[in-house]
Design a protein around this motif. Structure first.
Motif, PDB file in Angstrom:
ATOM      1  N   ARG A 179       7.533  12.399 -18.001  1.00 58.28           N
ATOM      2  CA  ARG A 179       7.448  11.637 -16.936  1.00 58.28           C
ATOM      3  C   ARG A 179       7.146  10.091 -17.490  1.00 58.28           C
ATOM      4  O   ARG A 179       6.578   9.781 -18.468  1.00 58.28           O
ATOM      5  N   SER A 180       8.373   8.929 -17.197  1.00 62.22           N
ATOM      6  CA  SER A 180       8.307   7.761 -17.686  1.00 62.22           C
ATOM      7  C   SER A 180       7.166   6.885 -16.805  1.00 62.22           C
ATOM      8  O   SER A 180       6.625   7.317 -15.943  1.00 62.22           O
ATOM      9  N   THR A 181       6.836   5.843 -17.438  1.00 57.38           N
ATOM     10  CA  THR A 181       6.017   4.664 -16.889  1.00 57.38           C
ATOM     11  C   THR A 181       6.086   4.742 -15.243  1.00 57.38           C
ATOM     12  O   THR A 181       5.367   4.772 -14.344  1.00 57.38           O
ATOM     13  N   PHE A 182       7.592   4.448 -15.005  1.00 57.45           N
ATOM     14  CA  PHE A 182       7.845   4.182 -13.630  1.00 57.45           C
ATOM     15  C   PHE A 182       7.671   5.245 -13.047  1.00 57.45           C
ATOM     16  O   PHE A 182       7.298   5.291 -11.616  1.00 57.45           O
ATOM     17  N   MET A 183       8.016   6.477 -13.387  1.00 62.04           N
ATOM     18  CA  MET A 183       7.963   7.682 -12.568  1.00 62.04           C
ATOM     19  C   MET A 183       6.312   8.150 -12.312  1.00 62.04           C
ATOM     20  O   MET A 183       6.078   8.283 -11.195  1.00 62.04           O
ATOM     21  N   VAL A 184       5.490   7.656 -13.275  1.00 58.37           N
ATOM     22  CA  VAL A 184       4.175   7.956 -13.213  1.00 58.37           C
ATOM     23  C   VAL A 184       3.638   7.091 -12.179  1.00 58.37           C
ATOM     24  O   VAL A 184       2.671   7.471 -10.965  1.00 58.37           O
ATOM     25  N   GLU A 185       4.031   5.689 -12.017  1.00 58.34           N
ATOM     26  CA  GLU A 185       3.746   4.683 -10.968  1.00 58.34           C
ATOM     27  C   GLU A 185       4.174   5.274  -9.570  1.00 58.34           C
ATOM     28  O   GLU A 185       3.321   5.231  -8.553  1.00 58.34           O
ATOM     29  N   MET A 186       5.463   5.674  -9.526  1.00 58.99           N
ATOM     30  CA  MET A 186       6.036   5.976  -8.038  1.00 58.99           C
ATOM     31  C   MET A 186       5.424   7.243  -7.617  1.00 58.99           C
ATOM     32  O   MET A 186       5.075   7.475  -6.348  1.00 58.99           O
ATOM     33  N   THR A 187       5.052   8.158  -8.505  1.00 66.47           N
ATOM     34  CA  THR A 187       4.317   9.514  -8.053  1.00 66.47           C
ATOM     35  C   THR A 187       2.969   9.182  -7.390  1.00 66.47           C
ATOM     36  O   THR A 187       2.479   9.916  -6.327  1.00 66.47           O
ATOM     37  N   GLU A 188       2.267   8.165  -8.150  1.00 65.90           N
ATOM     38  CA  GLU A 188       0.870   7.697  -7.518  1.00 65.90           C
ATOM     39  C   GLU A 188       0.829   7.092  -6.262  1.00 65.90           C
ATOM     40  O   GLU A 188       0.256   7.310  -5.403  1.00 65.90           O
ATOM     41  N   THR A 189       2.206   6.318  -6.311  1.00 66.20           N
ATOM     42  CA  THR A 189       2.449   5.499  -5.078  1.00 66.20           C
ATOM     43  C   THR A 189       2.915   6.384  -3.860  1.00 66.20           C
ATOM     44  O   THR A 189       2.397   6.319  -2.700  1.00 66.20           O
ATOM     45  N   ALA A 190       3.671   7.338  -4.151  1.00 66.08           N
ATOM     46  CA  ALA A 190       3.961   8.482  -3.180  1.00 66.08           C
ATOM     47  C   ALA A 190       2.634   9.101  -2.450  1.00 66.08           C
ATOM     48  O   ALA A 190       2.653   9.395  -1.341  1.00 66.08           O
ATOM     49  N   ASN A 191       1.765   9.454  -3.381  1.00 68.14           N
ATOM     50  CA  ASN A 191       0.552  10.031  -3.091  1.00 68.14           C
ATOM     51  C   ASN A 191      -0.100   9.314  -1.849  1.00 68.14           C
ATOM     52  O   ASN A 191      -0.725   9.652  -1.067  1.00 68.14           O
ATOM     53  N   ILE A 192      -0.185   7.855  -2.392  1.00 70.19           N
ATOM     54  CA  ILE A 192      -0.890   7.040  -1.500  1.00 70.19           C
ATOM     55  C   ILE A 192      -0.358   6.841  -0.137  1.00 70.19           C
ATOM     56  O   ILE A 192      -0.977   7.087   1.112  1.00 70.19           O
ATOM     57  N   ILE A 209       3.120  -3.126  -7.964  1.00 75.04           N
ATOM     58  CA  ILE A 209       4.238  -2.002  -7.658  1.00 75.04           C
ATOM     59  C   ILE A 209       5.377  -2.377  -8.084  1.00 75.04           C
ATOM     60  O   ILE A 209       5.744  -3.672  -7.762  1.00 75.04           O
ATOM     61  N   GLY A 210       6.244  -1.793  -8.730  1.00 72.65           N
ATOM     62  CA  GLY A 210       7.612  -2.095  -8.686  1.00 72.65           C
ATOM     63  C   GLY A 210       7.968  -2.613 -10.093  1.00 72.65           C
ATOM     64  O   GLY A 210       9.164  -3.223 -10.347  1.00 72.65           O
ATOM     65  N   ARG A 211       6.999  -2.762 -10.952  1.00 73.79           N
ATOM     66  CA  ARG A 211       7.539  -3.725 -12.389  1.00 73.79           C
ATOM     67  C   ARG A 211       8.103  -2.900 -13.274  1.00 73.79           C
ATOM     68  O   ARG A 211       8.604  -3.619 -14.329  1.00 73.79           O
ATOM     69  N   GLY A 212       8.073  -1.469 -13.051  1.00 69.81           N
ATOM     70  CA  GLY A 212       8.910  -0.756 -14.197  1.00 69.81           C
ATOM     71  C   GLY A 212      10.345  -0.385 -14.042  1.00 69.81           C
ATOM     72  O   GLY A 212      11.045   0.207 -14.691  1.00 69.81           O
ATOM     73  N   THR A 213      10.968  -1.260 -13.067  1.00 70.45           N
ATOM     74  CA  THR A 213      12.495  -1.028 -12.829  1.00 70.45           C
ATOM     75  C   THR A 213      13.020  -2.786 -12.726  1.00 70.45           C
ATOM     76  O   THR A 213      12.213  -3.624 -12.858  1.00 70.45           O
ATOM     77  N   SER A 214      14.371  -2.524 -12.224  1.00 66.21           N
ATOM     78  CA  SER A 214      14.842  -3.913 -12.081  1.00 66.21           C
ATOM     79  C   SER A 214      14.355  -4.769 -11.073  1.00 66.21           C
ATOM     80  O   SER A 214      13.612  -4.262 -10.140  1.00 66.21           O
ATOM     81  N   THR A 215      14.695  -6.202 -11.050  1.00 66.49           N
ATOM     82  CA  THR A 215      13.923  -7.010 -10.313  1.00 66.49           C
ATOM     83  C   THR A 215      14.103  -6.686  -8.772  1.00 66.49           C
ATOM     84  O   THR A 215      13.182  -6.517  -7.750  1.00 66.49           O
TER      85      THR A 215
END
Length: 656
Positions: A469-482, A497-503
């Protein structure tokens, strides 16, 4: 596995507790829990190969009773372990100055299992207040320190695997109870009185251990020397024999000397020949005929007589006899102590609670904490809140900040520079709320904390490469849980939130997540971001507010104010922070020029030299749909014939 079958589990548990059914524990319908509990009992019996008298009951732990913290929240808030995996600079390190190891374990359990029962929490706060006001911790801490970790000793006692020094420690602990009782004589709160009752002196047990165990016993029972002299007459007799029974030998020597008129006669012992009667060469002619010569020396003769030989056999036999008696008495000691096991376990629990309470009272006094007010209504109102850990490691004074979350102000959009204190501000809010839910004082001037059901944090990011899992994937998994699990009584911390992908992707995700939390969930939310577009949300949605942490630039340097103020931040300070981090000045200068260009393009898109740059800097979040997009949205491919599809394609081409 058969151990997990419900009937087997019920049988195991009824057998363990000596009950006919489990209705009395209120767990009759908890099938999965019973299966697990029954299997666990079976496993422990198989591994320990002994009875488990210290496991006496089952309790039902419901999610409704506790504030739920998921693994990410525990990690991000650094409760008992920091992000590096160590134990320094954690909440537990700041709060845990307990006197005993069992108190330390209980405090960590409280930290990891915050509760929602306000009656229990207020009992704890009342008890801490009383101990703090009377400075009782100055008396309790030294006494408790002498008591040590009796909780572990009791587990070994129950399994009959306790060692002599465990018994000596238990004796030492019981000897401290009268002193503890004197310290607790003046307590008034019912909770403290109950703890005082449970930790009342146990004179009969202390007396038993004082009589039974030597002052400094050896580590193991194997070689004996554990049971004290005077405890058992038979053991003392065998021990006297094993040690040569000096009184008997002195009497024999005196009698033989008088009877035969040999004044040089002595009774002695060596490891080779055992016991002997020694007579000087000059008086050997006086020796009676029944003396049997055992050894001839230069100036003396050594003899043995039947009486002494009999004594010698008894002595040689007595060591093993003494050891056998001692081991029997050691086993009997367990039988004498085990009926009081429940009383001792209640004692250990009461001492652990007293330790935690006196420790939290001392921490509240030393660290200038205040008593929080617990409210049934949703919301968090803190005046001059501080981060309990950061304020301890800082050299300069910590800047305290307020926070207000309530049904009319459920979400704060937090802006400000990196290093400005956004994460600290968010974490301190969560930690103060959590500390209130374990029933301890909090680092603030005043705090009113509403009942919480869960605390969520989405802070920081790291790759989970092992799981792919990439950094962004970890971030999105935790966001989805919330987003799935938060409720209107939850406290949610969302950081960047959202800093691991394009603007645009990141900005859209951040906006949509914040909108979902604000409108669909209604959770109390702290939403830190560098996307300034999000500061428009409070103008579009109710119950949102902007706050920011300020900074001041002096030429090329920057000073962080760390003070929270209402409203959105005026600008970002990314380049100033990059300069502080040591990025080369030429790179910073080049970045400033580029920033100026991009800001001009953003303000006047017509001047853009390249359409790509222009698109990247459009600030409208959701662009109006084009004619082609509208036409496409009205087409249903399943209803078209091939000819109609071709005509539609030509029409779309024309629109373009």
């Amino acid at each position: 596995m058969w151990e997990f079958e419900i009937d087997t589990a019920r049988q195991q548990l009824n057998q363990q507790f000596g009950t006919k059914d489990l209705v009395g524990f209120g767990v009759e319908n908890c099938v999965l829990g019973l299966c697990a509990a029954g299997c666990l009992i079976q496993y422990v019996k198989d591994t320990q190969r002994t009875a488990l008298p210290h496991i006496r009951s089952l309790t039902l732990d419901s999610q409704d009773q506790s504030v739920i913290l998921d693994a990410a929240t525990r990690r991000n808030l650094e409760l008992t372990q920091n992000l590096s995996g160590g134990h320094e600079n954690t909440l537990a390190e700041v709060l845990d100055h307990t006197a005993t190891a069992m108190g330390s374990r209980m405090l960590k359990r409280w930290i990891h299992q915050p509760m929602r029962c306000q009656k229990t929490l207020n009992y704890r706060l009342d008890a801490i207040s009383e101990i703090k006001q009377n400075a009782l911790y100055t008396e309790l801490a030294p006494t408790l320190k002498q008591i040590g970790d009796i909780e572990r000793i009791l587990a070994r006692l129950a399994l009959r695997s306790a060692r002599p020094r465990d018994m000596a420690r238990l004796r030492s602990a019981l000897q401290q109870l009268p002193e503890l009782a004197v310290s607790l004589e003046t307590v008034e709160h019912p909770y403290l009185k109950q703890l005082a009752d449970y930790s009342a002196p146990m004179d009969s047990m202390a007396d038993l251990l004082e009589r039974a165990i030597k002052e400094n016993p050896p580590v193991v029972i194997r070689d004996g020397g554990v049971i004290a002299d005077g405890y058992n007459a038979e053991l003392d007799e065998w021990r006297d024999l094993a040690n040569g029974a000096t009184a008997y030998l002195e009497k024999l020597e005196h009698d033989e000397r008088d009877r035969h008129g040999i004044d040089t006669l002595k009774v002695g012992y060596n490891n080779v020949h055992g016991f002997y009667i020694q007579v000087s060469r000059g008086q050997s002619h006086l020796v009676p005929p029944h003396y049997v010569r055992r050894q001839t020396l230069k100036n003396a003769e050594r003899y043995i007589i039947p009486e002494l030989k009999e004594h010698e056999d008894k002595v040689l036999n007595s060591k093993s006899k003494a050891l056998a008696v001692e081991k029997k008495l050691w086993e009997e000691l367990f039988d004498l102590l085990l009926p009081s096991l429940e009383q001792l376990q209640n004692l250990a629990s009461a001492l652990s609670q007293l330790d935690v309470l006196q420790n939290l009272a001392e921490r509240a006094e030393s660290l200038d904490y205040c008593r929080p007010t617990l409210s049934e209504n949703a919301g968090i109102q803190i005046q001059s809140g501080r981060h309990p850990v950061v304020e301890q490691v800082m050299d300069e004074p910590f800047i305290a900040n307020p926070i207000a979350l309530n049904p009319e102000r459920k979400m704060l959009i937090i802006t400000g520079p990196n290093m400005g204190g956004k994460s600290t501000y968010m974490r301190q809010t969560a930690l103060i709320a959590l500390m209130a839910h374990i029933g301890c004082y909090v680092p603030a001037e005043s705090a009113e904390i509403g009942s919480l059901d869960r605390i969520f944090t989405r802070i920081g990011a790291s790759d989970d490469l092992a799981s792919g899992r990439s950094t962004f994937m970890v971030e999105m998994t935790e966001t989805a849980n919330i987003l799935h699990n938060a409720t209107q009584n939850s406290l949610v911390l969302m950081d960047e939130i959202g800093r691991g992908t394009s603007t645009y992707d990141g900005l859209s995700l951040a906006w949509a997540s914040a909108e979902w939390l604000a409108t669909k969930v209604g959770a109390m939310t702290l939403f830190a971001t560098h996307y300034f577009e999000l500061t428009e949300m409070p103008n579009q949605l109710p119950n949102l507010a902007n706050v920011h942490l300020d900074a001041v630039e002096h030429g090329d340097s920057i000073a962080f104010m760390h003070a929270v103020q209402e409203g959105a931040a005026s600008k970002s300070y990314g380049l100033a922070v990059a300069g502080l981090a040591g990025v080369p000045k030429a790179v910073i200068k080049n970045a400033r020029q580029k920033l100026t260009q991009l800001e001009q393009i953003g303000q006047n898109p017509a001047r853009a030299e390249s359409p790509q740059v222009d698109i990247a800097n459009q600030l409208s979040l959701i662009p109006e749909p084009s004619e082609v997009e509208e036409a496409l949205s009205q087409i249903n491919p399943d209803d078209l014939t091939p000819r109609q599809a071709l005509e539609e394609l030509y029409r779309l081409k024309q629109l373009l």
